[in-house]
Motif scaffolding. Structure first.
Motif, mmCIF file in Angstrom:
data_model
loop_
_atom_site.group_PDB
_atom_site.id
_atom_site.type_symbol
_atom_site.label_atom_id
_atom_site.label_comp_id
_atom_site.label_asym_id
_atom_site.label_seq_id
_atom_site.Cartn_x
_atom_site.Cartn_y
_atom_site.Cartn_z
ATOM 1 N N GLY A 1 -11.755 5.495 -0.302
ATOM 2 C CA GLY A 1 -11.261 4.136 -0.127
ATOM 3 C C GLY A 1 -11.001 3.799 1.328
ATOM 4 O O GLY A 1 -10.959 4.674 2.196
ATOM 5 N N GLU A 2 -10.820 2.498 1.589
ATOM 6 C CA GLU A 2 -10.494 2.009 2.918
ATOM 7 C C GLU A 2 -8.982 2.028 3.097
ATOM 8 O O GLU A 2 -8.251 1.479 2.275
ATOM 9 C CB GLU A 2 -11.005 0.579 3.097
ATOM 10 C CG GLU A 2 -10.640 -0.032 4.442
ATOM 11 C CD GLU A 2 -10.993 -1.504 4.547
ATOM 12 O OE1 GLU A 2 -10.799 -2.082 5.636
ATOM 13 O OE2 GLU A 2 -11.450 -2.082 3.532
ATOM 14 N N PRO A 3 -8.474 2.654 4.180
ATOM 15 C CA PRO A 3 -7.025 2.689 4.387
ATOM 16 C C PRO A 3 -6.499 1.318 4.815
ATOM 17 O O PRO A 3 -6.922 0.771 5.839
ATOM 18 C CB PRO A 3 -6.834 3.718 5.506
ATOM 19 C CG PRO A 3 -8.158 4.388 5.681
ATOM 20 C CD PRO A 3 -9.189 3.423 5.209
ATOM 21 N N ILE A 4 -5.603 0.765 4.029
ATOM 22 C CA ILE A 4 -4.964 -0.513 4.326
ATOM 23 C C ILE A 4 -3.465 -0.331 4.171
ATOM 24 O O ILE A 4 -2.996 0.230 3.178
ATOM 25 C CB ILE A 4 -5.464 -1.632 3.395
ATOM 26 C CG1 ILE A 4 -6.931 -1.936 3.675
ATOM 27 C CG2 ILE A 4 -4.627 -2.901 3.548
ATOM 28 C CD1 ILE A 4 -7.535 -2.960 2.737
ATOM 29 N N SER A 5 -2.725 -0.774 5.167
ATOM 30 C CA SER A 5 -1.267 -0.669 5.117
ATOM 31 C C SER A 5 -0.659 -2.062 5.111
ATOM 32 O O SER A 5 -1.150 -2.965 5.798
ATOM 33 C CB SER A 5 -0.751 0.128 6.325
ATOM 34 O OG SER A 5 0.657 0.242 6.281
ATOM 35 N N LEU A 6 0.391 -2.227 4.326
ATOM 36 C CA LEU A 6 1.141 -3.470 4.318
ATOM 37 C C LEU A 6 2.488 -3.244 4.987
ATOM 38 O O LEU A 6 3.263 -2.385 4.549
ATOM 39 C CB LEU A 6 1.359 -3.986 2.897
ATOM 40 C CG LEU A 6 0.433 -5.124 2.450
ATOM 41 C CD1 LEU A 6 -1.014 -4.677 2.491
ATOM 42 C CD2 LEU A 6 0.808 -5.619 1.057
ATOM 43 N N LEU A 7 2.732 -3.969 6.073
ATOM 44 C CA LEU A 7 4.081 -4.044 6.611
ATOM 45 C C LEU A 7 4.845 -5.019 5.733
ATOM 46 O O LEU A 7 4.356 -6.117 5.445
ATOM 47 C CB LEU A 7 4.049 -4.524 8.060
ATOM 48 C CG LEU A 7 5.403 -4.796 8.734
ATOM 49 C CD1 LEU A 7 5.352 -4.419 10.211
ATOM 50 C CD2 LEU A 7 5.788 -6.273 8.611
ATOM 51 N N GLY A 8 6.039 -4.609 5.289
ATOM 52 C CA GLY A 8 6.852 -5.476 4.461
ATOM 53 C C GLY A 8 8.194 -5.761 5.088
ATOM 54 O O GLY A 8 8.777 -4.899 5.747
ATOM 55 N N LEU A 9 8.663 -6.984 4.896
ATOM 56 C CA LEU A 9 10.027 -7.369 5.235
ATOM 57 C C LEU A 9 10.663 -7.804 3.934
ATOM 58 O O LEU A 9 10.286 -8.837 3.377
ATOM 59 C CB LEU A 9 10.027 -8.520 6.236
ATOM 60 C CG LEU A 9 10.306 -8.159 7.677
ATOM 61 C CD1 LEU A 9 10.012 -9.342 8.585
ATOM 62 C CD2 LEU A 9 11.752 -7.707 7.860
ATOM 63 N N VAL A 10 11.588 -7.010 3.434
ATOM 64 C CA VAL A 10 12.090 -7.257 2.083
ATOM 65 C C VAL A 10 13.612 -7.283 2.070
ATOM 66 O O VAL A 10 14.281 -6.633 2.884
ATOM 67 C CB VAL A 10 11.575 -6.186 1.102
ATOM 68 C CG1 VAL A 10 10.061 -6.274 0.958
ATOM 69 C CG2 VAL A 10 11.946 -4.775 1.552
ATOM 70 N N SER A 11 14.140 -8.054 1.137
ATOM 71 C CA SER A 11 15.575 -8.094 0.884
ATOM 72 C C SER A 11 15.762 -8.307 -0.610
ATOM 73 O O SER A 11 14.790 -8.352 -1.376
ATOM 74 C CB SER A 11 16.240 -9.226 1.676
ATOM 75 O OG SER A 11 15.877 -10.483 1.140
ATOM 76 N N GLU A 12 16.999 -8.465 -1.049
ATOM 77 C CA GLU A 12 17.255 -8.680 -2.470
ATOM 78 C C GLU A 12 16.704 -10.013 -2.948
ATOM 79 O O GLU A 12 16.481 -10.209 -4.141
ATOM 80 C CB GLU A 12 18.762 -8.617 -2.743
ATOM 81 C CG GLU A 12 19.365 -7.231 -2.532
ATOM 82 C CD GLU A 12 20.851 -7.215 -2.838
ATOM 83 O OE1 GLU A 12 21.394 -8.286 -3.189
ATOM 84 O OE2 GLU A 12 21.467 -6.141 -2.721
ATOM 85 N N THR A 13 16.473 -10.942 -2.031
ATOM 86 C CA THR A 13 16.091 -12.297 -2.436
ATOM 87 C C THR A 13 14.700 -12.722 -1.996
ATOM 88 O O THR A 13 14.182 -13.720 -2.504
ATOM 89 C CB THR A 13 17.098 -13.315 -1.871
ATOM 90 O OG1 THR A 13 17.133 -13.199 -0.439
ATOM 91 C CG2 THR A 13 18.492 -13.061 -2.436
ATOM 92 N N SER A 14 14.084 -12.012 -1.051
ATOM 93 C CA SER A 14 12.802 -12.488 -0.542
ATOM 94 C C SER A 14 11.992 -11.348 0.044
ATOM 95 O O SER A 14 12.494 -10.241 0.247
ATOM 96 C CB SER A 14 13.020 -13.567 0.521
ATOM 97 O OG SER A 14 13.609 -13.006 1.691
ATOM 98 N N ALA A 15 10.724 -11.648 0.330
ATOM 99 C CA ALA A 15 9.840 -10.648 0.934
ATOM 100 C C ALA A 15 8.695 -11.347 1.636
ATOM 101 O O ALA A 15 8.293 -12.460 1.273
ATOM 102 C CB ALA A 15 9.305 -9.690 -0.127
#
Length: 383
Positions: A177-191
């Protein structure tokens, strides 16, 4: 500009310190390199030794952070942890007893890095992942051996024929597979999420060593929706908050989740903007705010940016007097002895096309390697 101080600890803290400084904070830094850039960015800094396998030693780390906090012009708002702590949740818990953690706590880190808990949760959620076992398979061909809590790809090896029993290891079937990374900014209410393409920089005995990343990666609408859906489910199940990353392999449009990193990662260099919005959002998420709203209103990342690591792969060297280009970061001090295969610097490229900036980044890696070895005292031949 807040002018508030913030503590930062990581194997390499320069990217976090830079984002904090852009966001208006005064970073107080502990890391393992003490490079020129980190020193210039930090209000104050301490350089401590640490081992990739076990991270920082508790007592000197605590003493360094205590010293920085005691001498700070104002009480630090908290402590941001980068790489070097996933392998030691107990140390994170000790740090949380003394400092306000900005990011994930020890139990959350344990959930994200313990293969039993992580892949058990993925099974419950119906999220695809490679076959993963705690014990070595009967036939090791086609399997990888990983160290729990490792980072930078240094913890990944092809499974030997007869691996020694080690509770710190687990085993994962190698898939395409192709390596893909997701940077996430997450909290209890949003992302909010951003995708990058990643690649390795293989070295003997370190075949999966991290090489670099480029973003923002344009994705087909269906794949993007699927990756975000999976990432939302995982971050919610693990109760993650702040800056995190999720590493996938995508084969013929089908993503499989490999690892979750419950901390700011290397793609901070790829996605942060001139206002340090990602650091602001990380702080906001940890304080119960809405990071997605902040990102939606204030985040202005480049159209395309690539960041790659240069390693001392021609052999060990002592850094000389170098006329550093402005696209090189993490610059070692003159006189620093860099061991074979160890990180030398980070190279950046920015533009309007992800393929073009990745190509420029690769070209700059070669130029910088030549510059450093031509102006430095090589201590040994290429291994």
């Amino acid at each position: 500009m807040t002018g508030e101080t913030v503590l930062i600890a990581a194997f390499s803290a320069r990217a976090l310190a830079a984002s904090a400084r852009r966001a208006g904070y005064r970073p107080l830094v502990v890391d393992c390199f003490g490079d020129l850039d980190t020193e210039a960015l930090a209000d104050a800094s301490r350089c401590l030794p640490a081992r990739v396998q076990v991270g920082f030693t508790a007592r000197p780390l605590m003493a360094a952070l205590e010293s920085l906090a005691a001498d700070a012009p104002s009480p630090p708002i908290g402590l941001v942890l980068g790489s070097g702590f996933e392998c030691n949740p107990r140390l994170v818990a000790k740090l949380a007893d003394r400092f306000t953690l900005i990011g994930n706590d020890a139990e959350t880190i344990r959930r994200a890095k313990d293969p039993r808990q992580l892949f058990g949760a993925l099974d419950e959620l119906g999220i695809p992942h490679p076959q993963t076992e705690l014990n070595a398979p009967a036939a090791c061909e086609g399997w990888l051996m990983k160290r729990i809590g490792g980072s930078g790809g240094l913890h990944i090896h092809r499974c030997p024929a007869k691996p020694r029993p080690d509770p710190r290891r687990y085993f994962q079937r190698q898939i395409a597979g192709e390596p893909i990374s997701l940077l996430g900014l997450v909290s209890e209410t949003s992302a909010a999420f951003a995708a990058s393409r990643q690649w390795t920089s293989p070295f003997p005995r370190r075949p999966f060593r991290y090489g670099g990343a480029a973003g923002s990666l344009p994705l087909e609408a269906d794949l993007e929706a699927r990756l975000i859906e999976m990432s939302l489910a995982v971050t919610d199940a693990l109760k993650l908050k702040g800056l995190v990353s999720l590493d996938y392999l995508v084969d013929d449009g089908t993503p499989s989740l490999l690892e979750v990193n419950p901390r700011p990662g290397a793609t901070l260099d790829v996605f942060d903007d001139a206002a340090g919005t990602l650091f602001k959002a990380h702080v906001a998420a940890s304080q119960g705010g809405d990071p997605a709203a902040l990102v939606a209103s204030d985040w202005h990342p480049p159209v395309a940016r690539a960041a790659a690591f240069l390693y001392a792969d021609r052999g060990p060297l002592t850094i000389g007097t170098v006329d550093w280009p402005d696209w090189a970061l993490d610059r070692p001090r003159p006189g620093s002895l860099i061991g074979a295969g160890q990180p030398l610097a980070t190279v950046l490229a920015e533009g309007d096309d992800i393929d073009a900036v990745q190509a420029v980044c690769a070209e700059r890696l070669g130029r910088l390697e030549t510059l450093l070895y031509d102006t430095s005292n090589e201590q040994g031949a290429r291994p």
